[in-house]
Design an enzyme around this catalytic site. Structure first.
Site, PDB file in Angstrom:
ATOM      1  N   HIS A 221      -7.717  -5.035  -0.113  1.00  0.00           N
ATOM      2  CA  HIS A 221      -7.110  -4.107   0.080  1.00  0.00           C
ATOM      3  C   HIS A 221      -7.246  -4.681   1.256  1.00  0.00           C
ATOM      4  O   HIS A 221      -7.785  -4.208   1.922  1.00  0.00           O
ATOM      5  CB  HIS A 221      -7.336  -2.397  -0.369  1.00  0.00           C
ATOM      6  CG  HIS A 221      -5.915  -1.768  -0.069  1.00  0.00           C
ATOM      7  ND1 HIS A 221      -5.050  -1.529  -0.865  1.00  0.00           N
ATOM      8  CD2 HIS A 221      -5.921  -0.926   0.875  1.00  0.00           C
ATOM      9  CE1 HIS A 221      -4.156  -0.924  -0.775  1.00  0.00           C
ATOM     10  NE2 HIS A 221      -4.476  -0.332   0.740  1.00  0.00           N
TER      11      HIS A 221
ATOM     12  N   SER B 164       0.990  -1.512  -0.374  1.00  0.00           N
ATOM     13  CA  SER B 164       0.072   0.102   0.216  1.00  0.00           C
ATOM     14  C   SER B 164       0.833   1.256  -0.394  1.00  0.00           C
ATOM     15  O   SER B 164       1.849   1.533  -0.833  1.00  0.00           O
ATOM     16  CB  SER B 164      -1.165   0.055   1.341  1.00  0.00           C
ATOM     17  OG  SER B 164      -1.681   1.319   1.481  1.00  0.00           O
TER      18      SER B 164
ATOM     19  N   ASP C 213     -10.437  -3.905  -5.709  1.00  0.00           N
ATOM     20  CA  ASP C 213      -9.270  -2.507  -4.626  1.00  0.00           C
ATOM     21  C   ASP C 213      -9.127  -1.087  -5.525  1.00  0.00           C
ATOM     22  O   ASP C 213      -9.554  -1.273  -6.586  1.00  0.00           O
ATOM     23  CB  ASP C 213      -8.142  -3.137  -4.479  1.00  0.00           C
ATOM     24  CG  ASP C 213      -6.788  -2.119  -3.456  1.00  0.00           C
ATOM     25  OD1 ASP C 213      -7.569  -0.966  -3.396  1.00  0.00           O
ATOM     26  OD2 ASP C 213      -5.467  -2.597  -4.151  1.00  0.00           O
TER      27      ASP C 213
END
Length: 416
Positions: free
Chosen positions: A386, A199, A356
């Site tokens: 995610h 991320s 996501d």
């Protein structure tokens, strides 16, 4: 004490039914049929939303910044001390003033040298820690499975610091680790080192890889980069994945925009304009030029673009880019880097999740790297969301979390 009367029992069941219904209403969100463990994901998402709302309440009454409050909640419930096991030695230390947690796998072969991974945790540049159980367990598994030394970086977070300070912390820790005497101390093979992150950590890892590619003294010291659902650009919040997953759990689109604004120390009043791409309209020459580098109509396959249409305003809000020129800086948005920078990057692994908002950032980076001549492995999970890779232990254990983690570690094992 007398027995409950029928009227009291009825009131009890009515109140209970109302409370359960309200809880179910709060928890329930529409999810795709193919997403992993949907009811467990709803519960996880509801828990995170509750923590977010509590943190905003804390800020509203003037006790703390909401991100500090939210991170306090996350770290308090997940902090894990540096406990070594029979398979992994764990130590908290610092590299050139940057706090790190080092995971050392014990040798399983006669090879005296280990591989090394610099790992950067996610959390929107503002949340989480190398010292919470999710990342401690991930890095422990990596150290054991890879017979490696994993350096998990405890970089400084928003709102205490903003871009590019997080990248500076990562850079300092990496350069310290790459010193010959430090690699020798940890018995790390200087030819077998990777940088990785998930991320926002994937964003920092990608940016660090590009920075190192410009430094001739470091260009050949990173063998691999592995990016897990990375954040790679803030110029287009209407890619197909942003449109498709605008309200998906864990990371809805408006939350990602807010993370970007906080990271760049901007004004949250810009959120609505950025959601419709008013910050990169066609009347802003530089922004429009850079957006051409992430032209998803050419970079994404038809199976992804489907019937989605680009959102490009003719006239937008020039104040946003004037106040936040960092939006156009490849150190914050690695997807917009020059082609000559990309061609010097090492072999790359990119993991993306179908459900996501960041899916297309990763896929577009795959295409840009391939066109620059970089060898890329793209691992895509159709039932994933995610953040899933760190959710592998009860009560937040997801089948897709285990599968993504195992696939990621397997690639590192085969290539590092």
């Amino acid at each position: 004490m007398g027995q409950p009367t029928p009227s009291r029992l009825r009131r009890f069941w009515v109140v209970s039914t109302i409370l359960v219904s309200l809880l179910a209403y709060y928890m329930y969100i529409p999810l795709p049929a193919d997403i992993s463990d949907p009811w467990k994901l709803m519960l996880l998402d509801a828990t995170f939303r509750s923590a977010q709302q509590l943190s905003h309440l804390i800020q509203y009454v003037g006790l703390s910044h909401h991100l500090l409050a939210l991170n306090f909640i996350i770290v308090s419930f997940g902090r894990k001390s540096a406990w070594s096991s029979t398979n992994v030695q764990i130590t908290d230390t610092n590299f050139d003033g940057v706090e790190v947690r080092v995971f050392e796998g014990f040798p399983k072969t006669k090879d005296p040298l280990k591989s090394g991974v610099l790992y950067i945790h996610g959390g929107g540049w503002a949340l989480a820690s190398a010292r919470i159980s999710y990342y401690d367990e991930l890095c422990s598994a990596m150290a054991e499975e890879l017979n490696a030394v994993i350096v998990s970086v405890e970089y400084r977070l928003v709102p205490k610091v903003h871009f590019p300070e997080q990248l500076y912390d990562i850079d300092r820790a990496a350069r310290y680790f790459l010193q010959p005497e430090v690699l020798e101390k940890y018995s790390v093979d200087p030819a077998r080192i990777a940088i990785s992150g998930d991320s926002a950590g994937g964003n920092l890892a990608a940016a660090l890889g590009q920075e190192f590619s410009k430094d001739a003294t470091l260009r050949n010291k990173i063998k691999l980069q592995a990016l897990i659902y990375p954040v790679l650009q803030a110029l287009d919040f209407n890619t197909p994945s942003y449109q498709q997953n605008a309200n998906s759990p864990i990371l809805p689109r408006h939350v990602m925009v807010r993370y970007w604004i906080d990271y760049l120390k901007g004004n949250q009043d810009f959120v609505q304009a950025m959601l419709v791409n008013n910050h990169t309209s066609s009347d802003m020459e530089m922004a429009a030029t850079l957006r051409a580098r992430l032209n998803w109509l050419s970079l994404l396959p038809k199976s992804i673009t489907k019937n989605y249409r680009p959102v490009m305003k003719k006239v937008g809000n020039s104040q946003i880019v004037q106040e936040l020129p960092q939006l156009l800086d490849a150190r914050s948005a690695p997807l917009i880097a020059d082609q000559e920078i990309l061609q010097n990057l090492p072999k790359t692994y990119i993991l993306t999740c179908e459900h996501d908002v960041l899916r297309d950032d990763g896929i577009m980076y795959v295409k840009r790297l391939e066109s620059a001549g970089v060898e890329v492995t793209h691992d895509h999970f159709k039932d994933a969301f995610h953040g899933c890779m760190i959710f592998t232990s009860w009560p937040t254990n997801f089948s897709v979390g285990v599968r993504t983690r195992d696939s990621y570690i397997k690639w590192l094992k085969q290539n590092l």
